[in-house]
Design an enzyme around this catalytic site. Sequence first.
Site, PDB file in Angstrom:
ATOM      1  N   HIS A 275       0.799  -1.224   0.000  1.00 34.04           N
ATOM      2  CA  HIS A 275       0.000   0.000   0.000  1.00 34.04           C
ATOM      3  C   HIS A 275       0.832   1.276   0.000  1.00 34.04           C
ATOM      4  O   HIS A 275       0.265   2.370  -0.004  1.00 34.04           O
ATOM      5  CB  HIS A 275      -0.943   0.007   1.207  1.00 34.04           C
ATOM      6  CG  HIS A 275      -2.008  -1.036   1.139  1.00 34.04           C
ATOM      7  ND1 HIS A 275      -2.953  -1.076   0.136  1.00 34.04           N
ATOM      8  CD2 HIS A 275      -2.266  -2.102   1.944  1.00 34.04           C
ATOM      9  CE1 HIS A 275      -3.753  -2.105   0.330  1.00 34.04           C
ATOM     10  NE2 HIS A 275      -3.362  -2.754   1.415  1.00 34.04           N
TER      11      HIS A 275
ATOM     12  N   ARG B 246       6.934  -6.420   2.931  1.00 33.71           N
ATOM     13  CA  ARG B 246       5.680  -6.964   2.419  1.00 33.71           C
ATOM     14  C   ARG B 246       5.575  -6.680   0.927  1.00 33.71           C
ATOM     15  O   ARG B 246       5.547  -5.525   0.513  1.00 33.71           O
ATOM     16  CB  ARG B 246       4.475  -6.353   3.150  1.00 33.71           C
ATOM     17  CG  ARG B 246       3.150  -6.913   2.659  1.00 33.71           C
ATOM     18  CD  ARG B 246       1.991  -6.579   3.574  1.00 33.71           C
ATOM     19  NE  ARG B 246       1.611  -5.168   3.522  1.00 33.71           N
ATOM     20  CZ  ARG B 246       0.470  -4.693   4.050  1.00 33.71           C
ATOM     21  NH1 ARG B 246      -0.347  -5.526   4.681  1.00 33.71           N
ATOM     22  NH2 ARG B 246       0.185  -3.415   3.971  1.00 33.71           N
TER      23      ARG B 246
ATOM     24  N   ASP C  42      16.546 -11.138  -3.310  1.00 29.79           N
ATOM     25  CA  ASP C  42      17.839 -10.787  -3.899  1.00 29.79           C
ATOM     26  C   ASP C  42      18.295  -9.400  -3.466  1.00 29.79           C
ATOM     27  O   ASP C  42      19.502  -9.131  -3.382  1.00 29.79           O
ATOM     28  CB  ASP C  42      17.771 -10.868  -5.425  1.00 29.79           C
ATOM     29  CG  ASP C  42      17.867 -12.287  -5.957  1.00 29.79           C
ATOM     30  OD1 ASP C  42      18.102 -13.216  -5.152  1.00 29.79           O
ATOM     31  OD2 ASP C  42      17.707 -12.485  -7.174  1.00 29.79           O
TER      32      ASP C  42
ATOM     33  N   GLU D   8      -6.282 -12.365   6.091  1.00 27.86           N
ATOM     34  CA  GLU D   8      -7.057 -11.144   6.283  1.00 27.86           C
ATOM     35  C   GLU D   8      -8.417 -11.180   5.594  1.00 27.86           C
ATOM     36  O   GLU D   8      -8.920 -10.152   5.135  1.00 27.86           O
ATOM     37  CB  GLU D   8      -6.249  -9.941   5.791  1.00 27.86           C
ATOM     38  CG  GLU D   8      -5.609 -10.132   4.420  1.00 27.86           C
ATOM     39  CD  GLU D   8      -4.573  -9.070   4.108  1.00 27.86           C
ATOM     40  OE1 GLU D   8      -4.683  -7.943   4.610  1.00 27.86           O
ATOM     41  OE2 GLU D   8      -3.634  -9.378   3.346  1.00 27.86           O
TER      42      GLU D   8
ATOM     43  N   ASP E 146      -8.451  -5.388   6.399  1.00 28.54           N
ATOM     44  CA  ASP E 146      -9.139  -6.090   5.318  1.00 28.54           C
ATOM     45  C   ASP E 146     -10.151  -7.085   5.863  1.00 28.54           C
ATOM     46  O   ASP E 146     -11.214  -7.295   5.262  1.00 28.54           O
ATOM     47  CB  ASP E 146      -8.124  -6.796   4.422  1.00 28.54           C
ATOM     48  CG  ASP E 146      -7.485  -5.848   3.424  1.00 28.54           C
ATOM     49  OD1 ASP E 146      -8.182  -5.421   2.498  1.00 28.54           O
ATOM     50  OD2 ASP E 146      -6.304  -5.522   3.587  1.00 28.54           O
TER      51      ASP E 146
END
Length: 261
Positions: free
Chosen positions: A48, A73, A87, A152, A178
């Site tokens: 987000h 995230r 990576d 969620e 959520d």
Amino acid sequence: MPAPSNAFKASLGGDKPLIGLWLALADAYTAEICAGAGYDWLLVDGEHAPNDIRSIMRQLQAIAAGRGQAVVRPVAPETWMIKQILDAGAQTILVPMIESAEQAAEMVRAVRYAPAGKRGVGAALARASSFNRIPDYLQTADEEICLLLQVESRAGLAALDDILKVDGVDGVFIGPADLAADLGRRGNPGHVDVQRHVEAALHTIMDAGKPAGILSSNLSLSQRYVEMGARFVAIGSDVGILAGGTQRLCEDFRKSILNAP
């Protein structure tokens, strides 16, 4: 020389709650400030916040200078996104929107090299291996990756028992915002019905022997979750601190001027 030890993963097995902060300003400078504030972990949000792989990497570099541990995230539970984030040097991943054991198993494969998984072998080019200066990285990296899954939705809660049985999942995080929306309580994660589902889910996770996590800027709720036994709890965000703090400063000063004799 092996892959760097993952201090966050090691701490999940301890007896102390790990207190975190969400980073959504997508800026390495503010990440560095927050990393020195004393939090145990800092979540770099790719879902987000306006982040890309370069801004995530810069924040990982900034956080590394502090004592807090970085968690990243991704936008979605996509293997190619996770490959890039690993990576770039992330060792702990929080994957959103997990709704089945099959998804959970796919995420386990995404963070492991073959034959146990499907992470692409490109560490020789990557920050994760110190640009190929860690000779045993490929042989040791899997053990130091910490995979956290975010549940969620009602579908995720229905599949929670099966998700918890997937080998290689290091912890499960409940997303109250959520979940509240999916339960018809959009914008009200503190509603008693939402909290009933949240607390039941946290107990299910802990009863399965897995670390449970959650985010809430309501400090009373956060304290409740810690008292219940949640292991990694985020208590706010850099955006919330900046937006709230700047507004309070302005309002308080205007009031002091108006109330001045």
